[in-house]
Design a protein around this motif. Structure first.
Motif, mmCIF file in Angstrom:
data_model
loop_
_atom_site.group_PDB
_atom_site.id
_atom_site.type_symbol
_atom_site.label_atom_id
_atom_site.label_comp_id
_atom_site.label_asym_id
_atom_site.label_seq_id
_atom_site.Cartn_x
_atom_site.Cartn_y
_atom_site.Cartn_z
ATOM 1 N N ILE A 125 33.716 47.990 23.721
ATOM 2 C CA ILE A 125 33.140 48.153 22.385
ATOM 3 C C ILE A 125 33.780 49.336 21.674
ATOM 4 C CG2 ILE A 125 31.030 48.581 21.072
ATOM 5 C CD1 ILE A 125 31.147 45.814 22.350
ATOM 6 N N GLN A 194 21.847 39.739 21.085
ATOM 7 C CA GLN A 194 22.915 40.724 21.285
ATOM 8 C C GLN A 194 23.964 40.193 22.250
ATOM 9 O OE1 GLN A 194 21.554 44.687 22.196
ATOM 10 N NE2 GLN A 194 23.510 45.296 23.087
ATOM 11 N N GLU A 198 28.003 39.641 21.534
ATOM 12 C CA GLU A 198 29.092 40.198 22.337
ATOM 13 C C GLU A 198 30.023 39.099 22.833
ATOM 14 O OE1 GLU A 198 27.068 42.565 25.242
ATOM 15 O OE2 GLU A 198 26.537 44.132 23.781
ATOM 16 N N TYR A 202 34.012 38.937 22.026
ATOM 17 C CA TYR A 202 35.084 38.823 23.020
ATOM 18 C C TYR A 202 36.000 37.637 22.728
ATOM 19 C CZ TYR A 202 32.439 42.342 25.560
ATOM 20 O OH TYR A 202 31.782 43.500 25.906
ATOM 21 N N ARG A 239 25.525 43.975 15.631
ATOM 22 C CA ARG A 239 25.177 44.374 17.001
ATOM 23 C C ARG A 239 24.531 45.757 17.016
ATOM 24 N NH1 ARG A 239 27.156 47.688 20.713
ATOM 25 N NH2 ARG A 239 26.914 47.177 22.939
#
Length: 254
Positions: A125, A194, A198, A202, A239
Motif C-alpha cells: 500500500i 475493504q 484491496e 492488486y 480504502r
C-alpha cells in the motif's frame, strides 16, 4: 513500531568498510554537487574522492532507483532486502562513531532515509502511494471525497455511532446491545468491502506493471498510465475512509 533488522557488521573493520564503498560504482543522487568539507566535485560517490568524507544523499532520492528496481508495483522482495542490507553496510552509523559530528549526522540521515525507502517499498500500500506521488502530474484531478454510496453509508454509521456513545454511559440496556450488534455487523461488512477494494487494487498493479514494462520511459503511454494511476488513487481514497471507519467502530464498540 517494529525495528528494522540490521545486518551483522561486527566482523567488518573500518578499512574493509572503506574499501567496500570505494571499490564499487555508485549511482545514487547526492544532495550536493560539491563536497561539504573540501568543496571537491562530487559525481555520485558516497565518499569524497579527495577528503574521504561521507556525503549526504539527496532528499529527492527515487526509492525505486535506490534499490535498483524498475517503477513496478510487484517487486522482487529478495532483491529489495539484499540491496537494503548492502546499503546498510555502507551507511550504518556504527562505522562513523569515531568521526566528527558532521559525518555522524550525515550518516544518521542517510541511514534514516534508507530505512524509510525500504519500509515504503516493502509495504504494497505504501509502495503504490509512493508511486502515485512520484507520478505527481497524474493525481491533480483525482477526487478527494469517497464514492457517493460509500459517503452515504459512512454518514449513517456515524449517526449510529453517536447514538451508541450517548447510550453507553447509562450502562447495558437492550437498546445499547441491539445497536452494538448492528454496528458490529456493519464493521464486518466494511471489512469485507475493504478486502474487495484491496483485491481490485492488486489487479490494477498488474495493469500498471504491464504498461510500464512495455513503456518504461516516464512520458511514454502517458495517457494510459495516468488512467491507471487515477483508478488506483481513487481505490486508495475509498480504502482510507473504510479503514478509518472500521478502526472507529472497533474502538467504540469493542
Amino acid at each position: 513500531m517494529a525495528q528494522l533488522a540490521m545486518p551483522d557488521l561486527s566482523g567488518i573493520t573500518s578499512m574493509e568498510h572503506l574499501h567496500e564503498i570505494t571499490s564499487t560504482s555508485r549511482e545514487l543522487p547526492m544532495a550536493r554537487s560539491m563536497c561539504w568539507h573540501c568543496q571537491s566535485e562530487i559525481t555520485g560517490e558516497y565518499l569524497c574522492g579527495q577528503c574521504v568524507k561521507v556525503q549526504p544523499l539527496s532528499k529527492d532520492l527515487d526509492y525505486f532507483a535506490c534499490f535498483k528496481l524498475s517503477r513496478l508495483l510487484k517487486v522482487d522482495e529478495q532483491q529489495l532486502e539484499r540491496t537494503y542490507y548492502d546499503l546498510s553496510r555502507t551507511f550504518h552509523p556504527d562505522f562513523y562513531c569515531t568521526k566528527d559530528d558532521s559525518e555522524k549526522t550525515i550518516s544518521l540521515g542517510n541511514s534514516a532515509l534508507l530505512n524509510t525507502a525500504y519500509r515504503t517499498l516493502k509495504n504494497p500500500i505504501q509502495r503504490v502511494e509512493y508511486l502515485i506521488r512520484l507520478e505527481a502530474g497524474a493525481v491533480k484531478d483525482i477526487r478527494s471525497n469517497p464514492a457517493a454510496d460509500l459517503f452515504e453509508e459512512i454518514l449513517e454509521l456515524q449517526e449510529d455511532l453517536e447514538s451508541f456513545r450517548q447510550l453507553a454511559p447509562e450502562g447495558s440496556s437492550s437498546d445499547l446491545e441491539t445497536l452494538r450488534t448492528k454496528l458490529q455487523g456493519e464493521r464486518e461488512h466494511l471489512e469485507s468491502r475493504q478486502g474487495k477494494m484491496e483485491a481490485s487494487l492488486y489487479l490494477k498493479f498488474n495493469e500498471w506493471d504491464h504498461v510500464q514494462q512495455q513503456h518504461p520511459e516516464q512520458e511514454d503511454a502517458r495517457e494510459e498510465k495516468d488512467r491507471i494511476l487515477r483508478g488506483m488513487r481513487e481505490v486508495l481514497s475509498d480504502r482510507t475512509y473504510v479503514s478509518n471507519m472500521v478502526n472507529e467502530l472497533l474502538e467504540t464498540t469493542g
